[in-house]
Design an enzyme around this catalytic site. Sequence first.
Site, PDB file in Angstrom:
ATOM      1  N   THR A  90      -7.268   6.937  12.141  1.00 52.62           N
ATOM      2  CA  THR A  90      -7.874   7.877  11.207  1.00 52.62           C
ATOM      3  C   THR A  90      -8.680   8.969  11.888  1.00 52.62           C
ATOM      4  O   THR A  90      -9.181   8.791  13.014  1.00 52.62           O
ATOM      5  CB  THR A  90      -8.802   7.098  10.240  1.00 52.62           C
ATOM      6  OG1 THR A  90      -9.525   8.012   9.409  1.00 52.62           O
ATOM      7  CG2 THR A  90      -9.814   6.264  11.015  1.00 52.62           C
ATOM      8  N   GLY A 139       0.818  -1.209   0.000  1.00 54.77           N
ATOM      9  CA  GLY A 139       0.000   0.000   0.000  1.00 54.77           C
ATOM     10  C   GLY A 139       0.850   1.257   0.000  1.00 54.77           C
ATOM     11  O   GLY A 139       2.077   1.194   0.093  1.00 54.77           O
ATOM     12  N   THR A 155     -10.139   0.319   3.852  1.00 55.62           N
ATOM     13  CA  THR A 155     -10.313   1.767   3.704  1.00 55.62           C
ATOM     14  C   THR A 155     -11.369   2.159   2.670  1.00 55.62           C
ATOM     15  O   THR A 155     -11.521   3.342   2.370  1.00 55.62           O
ATOM     16  CB  THR A 155      -8.977   2.425   3.318  1.00 55.62           C
ATOM     17  OG1 THR A 155      -8.490   1.834   2.101  1.00 55.62           O
ATOM     18  CG2 THR A 155      -7.939   2.256   4.423  1.00 55.62           C
ATOM     19  N   TYR A 183     -16.688   2.307   8.724  1.00 53.68           N
ATOM     20  CA  TYR A 183     -15.225   2.420   8.673  1.00 53.68           C
ATOM     21  C   TYR A 183     -14.687   3.073   9.943  1.00 53.68           C
ATOM     22  O   TYR A 183     -13.787   2.543  10.607  1.00 53.68           O
ATOM     23  CB  TYR A 183     -14.811   3.224   7.441  1.00 53.68           C
ATOM     24  CG  TYR A 183     -13.362   3.653   7.460  1.00 53.68           C
ATOM     25  CD1 TYR A 183     -12.335   2.715   7.341  1.00 53.68           C
ATOM     26  CD2 TYR A 183     -13.022   4.990   7.609  1.00 53.68           C
ATOM     27  CE1 TYR A 183     -11.002   3.116   7.364  1.00 53.68           C
ATOM     28  CE2 TYR A 183     -11.694   5.401   7.632  1.00 53.68           C
ATOM     29  CZ  TYR A 183     -10.693   4.459   7.516  1.00 53.68           C
ATOM     30  OH  TYR A 183      -9.376   4.857   7.559  1.00 53.68           O
ATOM     31  N   ASP A 237      -3.168 -12.538   6.220  1.00 57.80           N
ATOM     32  CA  ASP A 237      -4.440 -11.996   5.735  1.00 57.80           C
ATOM     33  C   ASP A 237      -5.248 -11.445   6.904  1.00 57.80           C
ATOM     34  O   ASP A 237      -5.795 -12.209   7.712  1.00 57.80           O
ATOM     35  CB  ASP A 237      -5.212 -13.092   5.005  1.00 57.80           C
ATOM     36  CG  ASP A 237      -6.473 -12.568   4.331  1.00 57.80           C
ATOM     37  OD1 ASP A 237      -6.803 -11.377   4.499  1.00 57.80           O
ATOM     38  OD2 ASP A 237      -7.144 -13.374   3.647  1.00 57.80           O
ATOM     39  N   VAL A 280       1.302   3.703   2.223  1.00 61.31           N
ATOM     40  CA  VAL A 280       2.104   3.925   3.426  1.00 61.31           C
ATOM     41  C   VAL A 280       3.097   2.781   3.613  1.00 61.31           C
ATOM     42  O   VAL A 280       4.264   3.007   3.952  1.00 61.31           O
ATOM     43  CB  VAL A 280       1.211   4.087   4.671  1.00 61.31           C
ATOM     44  CG1 VAL A 280       2.066   4.252   5.926  1.00 61.31           C
ATOM     45  CG2 VAL A 280       0.304   5.299   4.509  1.00 61.31           C
TER      46      VAL A 280
END
Length: 297
Positions: free
Chosen positions: A102, A12, A63, A126, A37, A14
Amino acid sequence: MTTRILITGSSGQVGFELKRALALQGELICPPRQAFDLAQPASLAAALDSWQPDIIVNPAAYTAVDRAEDEPALAQAINADAVAVMAQWAAAHHALLLHYSTDYVFDGDKTGAWREDDAAKPQSVYGSSKWQGEQAVRASGCRHFILRTSWVAGIYGQNFLKTMLRLAASRDSLSVVADQFGAPTPASLLADVAANLVQRTRSTQGQPYGTYHVAAQGRTSWHEYASYVIALAREAGWPLQLAAAPQAIPGSAYPQKARRPANSQLDCSKLMQAFDLQLPHWQPAVKQIFDTLDNLK
């Protein structure tokens, strides 16, 4: 003895930067998704037993904010249940967990930047799953850093910045939400801060573990952000089809399944004071990403 550092989601945006930032800090373990996973939390402890990491860095997350409204169980598994397994393993094996979270843990209704001690009130599946992940880390008792951030952008992977460049190159007009505010944060900055914290754990007694906000400084809207990126592309001579500046619209004109925070600005003074760090303003940070993309094209 070599420090073993496990990075989840290393493909990803980041995770990609973390591989660079942590390369000299120890032996990196960057398993592919099928080997670690997060959608299968029950399988993770055995994998951790086999690798025996000293540090777990977890940027991986579910996300897809709108899709999470239809897949709450999967979001819960990846963002909360898997995090709980990693945290419990870290506590039992005296490992350090560095976990990313987040701005969506807040409702976005506050005036002014969000502090770490503001009450969480997630407004989406989320956000709720990420908040549950945070709580699992704290409840485990492991040594940890939780780094909350927002509006991540980088040269690798998909993000708003790259989407705006793509749309400006292929559309005659573009409308962008102008009443949601925050600050674009480079993936490279998030990785560099993580590397700084990891390094300090080796040399500082009484390490101030806990929850910190990490974001570029300043405040902007999605519309201003898009306009800035497109202006950089025009100045650099990119072949844009977009004839005029993006049109500013309210969020209500662009309905989505999951509610977005109207205010995503994060107060990062706790991090900067605790670790004597300076964080860049969002405009030069975005320009650095754009310049890299411009050189790569």
